[in-house]
Design a protein around this motif. Structure first.
Motif, short mmCIF file in Angstrom:
data_model
loop_
_atom_site.label_atom_id
_atom_site.label_comp_id
_atom_site.label_asym_id
_atom_site.label_seq_id
_atom_site.Cartn_x
_atom_site.Cartn_y
_atom_site.Cartn_z
N ALA A 126 13.29 29.52 14.15
CA ALA A 126 14.09 28.34 13.88
C ALA A 126 13.83 27.84 12.47
O ALA A 126 12.73 28.01 11.92
N VAL A 127 14.84 27.25 11.88
CA VAL A 127 14.72 26.63 10.57
C VAL A 127 14.77 25.13 10.77
O VAL A 127 15.72 24.60 11.34
N TYR A 128 13.74 24.45 10.32
CA TYR A 128 13.59 23.02 10.59
C TYR A 128 13.92 22.19 9.36
O TYR A 128 13.51 22.51 8.25
N GLY A 129 14.65 21.12 9.60
CA GLY A 129 14.89 20.14 8.57
C GLY A 129 13.75 19.14 8.50
O GLY A 129 12.90 19.05 9.39
N GLN A 130 13.74 18.36 7.42
CA GLN A 130 12.68 17.38 7.23
C GLN A 130 12.72 16.26 8.27
O GLN A 130 11.71 15.60 8.50
N SER A 131 13.86 16.06 8.91
CA SER A 131 14.00 15.01 9.91
C SER A 131 13.57 15.45 11.30
O SER A 131 13.58 14.64 12.22
N MET A 132 13.20 16.71 11.46
CA MET A 132 12.79 17.21 12.77
C MET A 132 11.50 16.54 13.21
O MET A 132 10.56 16.38 12.44
N GLU A 133 11.46 16.16 14.48
CA GLU A 133 10.29 15.54 15.06
C GLU A 133 9.48 16.55 15.85
O GLU A 133 10.05 17.43 16.52
N GLU A 181 19.82 17.00 9.14
CA GLU A 181 19.63 18.20 9.96
C GLU A 181 18.26 18.18 10.60
O GLU A 181 17.25 17.88 9.95
N LEU A 182 18.22 18.52 11.88
CA LEU A 182 16.96 18.60 12.61
C LEU A 182 16.44 20.04 12.67
O LEU A 182 15.29 20.31 12.32
N VAL A 183 17.30 20.95 13.10
CA VAL A 183 16.85 22.32 13.34
C VAL A 183 18.06 23.23 13.49
O VAL A 183 19.14 22.78 13.89
N ALA A 184 17.88 24.51 13.18
CA ALA A 184 18.93 25.51 13.32
C ALA A 184 18.36 26.80 13.88
O ALA A 184 17.23 27.18 13.58
N LEU A 185 19.17 27.48 14.69
CA LEU A 185 18.80 28.77 15.28
C LEU A 185 19.95 29.74 15.14
O LEU A 185 21.09 29.41 15.45
#
Length: 119
Positions: free
Chosen positions: A58-65, A47-51
């Protein structure tokens, strides 16, 4: 009942930019969450991000750049990607969670779009 249409993928040279778009349609309820994931060959889907549809952060995953930025307008969510690197090569997936209650949601996935970044 829910359809997700993803677009914006393709091939780009390192350092370039792409914007991914996901448009949701159907029975989206009064509350839903739209997310971006990506999956490289042989790796887990991350997961990268969720809105959420009702606003908030936004909720960010650890893989988000840090090079990626998410935005949402109603049922359209975009992922702006800049300074792309070869390691960003992956299939990118859009997901929507349609909430029935605070504890229950129906999950729908897009088919995925390929992003290829060459050196």
């Amino acid at each position: 009942q829910v359809q997700l249409v993803e677009s914006g993928g393709g091939s780009v040279q390192a350092g370039g930019s792409l914007t991914l778009s996901c448009v949701a349609s159907g029975n989206l309820g009064t509350s839903n969450t739209m997310s971006w994931f990506r999956q490289s060959d042989g790796a887990q889907r991350r997961e990268l991000v969720a809105l959420m549809s009702n606003g908030g952060s936004a909720v960010y995953g650890q893989s988000m750049e840090d090079r990626f930025t998410i935005s949402r307008d109603d049922a359209t969510v975009k992922l702006d990607m800049t300074n792309l690197k070869p390691e960003d090569t992956a299939v990118y997936y859009c997901k929507i969670d349609v909430w029935a209650t605070h504890w229950s949601a129906h999950e729908f996935w897009g088919q995925g779009i390929q992003v290829n970044v060459s050196s």
